[in-house]
Design a protein around this motif. Structure first.
Motif, short mmCIF file in Angstrom:
data_model
loop_
_atom_site.label_atom_id
_atom_site.label_comp_id
_atom_site.label_asym_id
_atom_site.label_seq_id
_atom_site.Cartn_x
_atom_site.Cartn_y
_atom_site.Cartn_z
N ILE A 36 -18.84 28.96 56.88
CA ILE A 36 -17.75 28.85 57.85
C ILE A 36 -18.20 27.89 58.95
N LEU A 37 -17.31 26.95 59.28
CA LEU A 37 -17.58 25.91 60.28
C LEU A 37 -16.48 25.91 61.33
N ARG A 38 -16.78 25.30 62.49
CA ARG A 38 -15.74 25.01 63.49
C ARG A 38 -15.30 23.57 63.24
N TYR A 39 -13.98 23.35 63.22
CA TYR A 39 -13.46 22.06 62.75
C TYR A 39 -12.07 21.85 63.32
N VAL A 40 -11.72 20.61 63.60
CA VAL A 40 -10.35 20.28 64.04
C VAL A 40 -9.56 19.97 62.76
N TYR A 41 -8.87 20.97 62.25
CA TYR A 41 -8.17 20.90 60.97
C TYR A 41 -6.81 20.22 61.14
N LEU A 42 -6.50 19.30 60.25
CA LEU A 42 -5.20 18.63 60.24
C LEU A 42 -4.38 19.18 59.08
N PHE A 43 -3.32 19.92 59.41
CA PHE A 43 -2.45 20.44 58.37
C PHE A 43 -1.61 19.32 57.76
N GLU A 44 -1.28 19.49 56.49
CA GLU A 44 -0.49 18.48 55.76
C GLU A 44 0.83 18.20 56.48
N GLU A 45 1.47 19.23 56.97
CA GLU A 45 2.74 19.08 57.69
C GLU A 45 2.56 18.22 58.95
N GLU A 46 1.46 18.42 59.66
CA GLU A 46 1.17 17.62 60.86
C GLU A 46 0.96 16.15 60.48
N GLN A 47 0.26 15.93 59.37
CA GLN A 47 0.03 14.55 58.92
C GLN A 47 1.35 13.88 58.54
N ARG A 48 2.23 14.62 57.86
CA ARG A 48 3.54 14.06 57.48
C ARG A 48 4.36 13.67 58.70
N ARG A 49 4.17 14.41 59.81
CA ARG A 49 4.89 14.08 61.04
C ARG A 49 4.24 12.96 61.83
N GLY A 50 3.17 12.36 61.27
CA GLY A 50 2.56 11.20 61.91
C GLY A 50 1.29 11.47 62.69
N ARG A 51 0.85 12.71 62.75
CA ARG A 51 -0.40 13.02 63.47
C ARG A 51 -1.59 12.56 62.63
N ASP A 52 -2.63 12.11 63.32
CA ASP A 52 -3.87 11.80 62.60
C ASP A 52 -5.02 12.66 63.11
N GLY B 280 -5.90 16.94 64.22
CA GLY B 280 -5.42 18.31 64.26
C GLY B 280 -5.08 18.72 65.68
N VAL B 281 -4.35 19.81 65.81
CA VAL B 281 -3.90 20.30 67.11
C VAL B 281 -5.01 21.07 67.83
N LYS B 282 -5.84 21.82 67.07
CA LYS B 282 -6.87 22.64 67.72
C LYS B 282 -8.06 22.85 66.80
N GLU B 283 -9.16 23.24 67.43
CA GLU B 283 -10.33 23.65 66.67
C GLU B 283 -10.05 25.01 66.06
N ARG B 284 -10.55 25.21 64.85
CA ARG B 284 -10.40 26.50 64.18
C ARG B 284 -11.56 26.67 63.23
N PHE B 285 -11.74 27.88 62.76
CA PHE B 285 -12.71 28.10 61.71
C PHE B 285 -12.12 27.63 60.39
N VAL B 286 -12.98 27.05 59.57
CA VAL B 286 -12.64 26.65 58.21
C VAL B 286 -13.75 27.17 57.30
N VAL B 287 -13.44 27.25 56.01
CA VAL B 287 -14.46 27.63 55.04
C VAL B 287 -14.65 26.45 54.08
N VAL B 288 -15.90 26.16 53.77
CA VAL B 288 -16.22 25.12 52.80
C VAL B 288 -15.86 25.64 51.42
N VAL B 289 -14.98 24.89 50.72
CA VAL B 289 -14.54 25.30 49.39
C VAL B 289 -15.00 24.33 48.31
N GLY B 290 -15.71 23.29 48.70
CA GLY B 290 -16.25 22.35 47.73
C GLY B 290 -17.11 21.31 48.40
N VAL B 291 -18.10 20.84 47.66
CA VAL B 291 -18.97 19.76 48.11
C VAL B 291 -19.11 18.80 46.94
N GLU B 292 -18.75 17.54 47.16
CA GLU B 292 -18.85 16.50 46.13
C GLU B 292 -19.73 15.39 46.69
#
Length: 134
Positions: free
Chosen positions: A14-30, A32-44
């Motif tokens: 679990i990390l702290r990260y400024v997550y950009l939701f797909e809906e926010e990106q579609r509205r032109g944001r580049d 994210g709105v706020k920092e939130r916890f995220v979970v790592v679901v893959g590493v390539e």
């Protein structure tokens, strides 16, 4: 790896990260709105896939609830859920990762391997959309 370490994260961390939701990106944001916890679901290689953790996921079709016992053990609020319909993809360490506030490093906690696998499976089953952050 334990909380506060500066090691590179792995799936389930679990990390702290400024997550950009797909809906926010579609509205032109580049950004994210706020920092939130995220979970790592893959590493390539040096590319990381992270899913958003929300406290407003109860009853959402696109979120998997985190059992309260697991949430507490991972340092998350009871009632948290993981959004499985999308994820952010970035090259480590990226611009949106945030260091921990009270200790050095980036890893805030960890979900158990079986629960992490359940989340990864749910993301695959959903056909989750990637939001590229590089």
């Amino acid at each position: 790896m334990t909380a506060g370490k500066t090691d590179r994260p792995a799936a389930g961390h679990i990390l702290r990260y400024v997550y950009l939701f797909e809906e926010e990106q579609r509205r032109g944001r580049d950004e994210g709105v706020k920092e939130r916890f995220v979970v790592v679901v893959g590493v390539e290689g040096s590319r990381y896939l992270v899913a958003a953790i929300t406290t407003k996921g109860e009853g959402r079709k696109n979120a998997v609830a985190i059992p309260d016992e697991i949430a507490r053990a991972a340092g998350l609020a009871p009632g948290s859920a993981i959004v499985v319909s999308e994820f952010n993809r970035f090259t480590w360490p990226g611009f949106d990762i945030r260091p921990l506030m009270k200790q050095p490093g980036y890893i805030a906690g960890r979900l158990p391997p079986r629960f992490t696998a359940k989340i990864i499976d749910a993301i695959g089953a959903w056909g989750a959309a990637a939001v590229d952050r590089d």
